[in-house]
Design an enzyme around this catalytic site. Sequence first.
Site: not given
Ligand code: AMP
Length: 113
Positions: A4, A7, A94, A99, A101
């Site tokens: 993950c 994680c 994704t 999480h 935002h």
């Molecule tokens: P979601 O599409 O709601 O699952 O949000 C996942 C978020 O994680 C997206 O806004 C991505 O830009 C963010 N994200 C993906 N990889 C990373 C990372 N390594 N560091 C910080 N944010 C990330």
Amino acid sequence: MTNCLFCKIIAGTIPSTKVYEDDLVLAFRDIAPQAPTHILVIPKTHIPSVDGITAENSAVVAHIFEIIPAIAKAEGLEKGYRVVSNCGEHAGQTVRHLHFHILGGRELNLEMA
Ligand code: AMP
């Protein structure tokens, strides 16, 4: 969870720009910000999404929602902000680690989708 992304961020094997951390939660800046302030707040325990919240693990969610206003204040979001959690495929989730935002720093459009 070994495979993950979030994680791994918690474990420190993938770097992040940390905004807040305690025993239960981590907050860090989104790598692809959709607003001037775009922070992700996550539980340190692996919960896949909102669908995985139960009576047994929901205390961390309450804690997250105590932390969010403090983060917003520290970020200067006194004009307001949005809290979003995408759950599942149709919502565009994704990363399969719960999480929230925090989006702010500009006037956000009113559409929910
Ligand atoms: P979601 O599409 O709601 O699952 O949000 C996942 C978020 O994680 C997206 O806004 C991505 O830009 C963010 N994200 C993906 N990889 C990373 C990372 N390594 N560091 C910080 N944010 C990330």
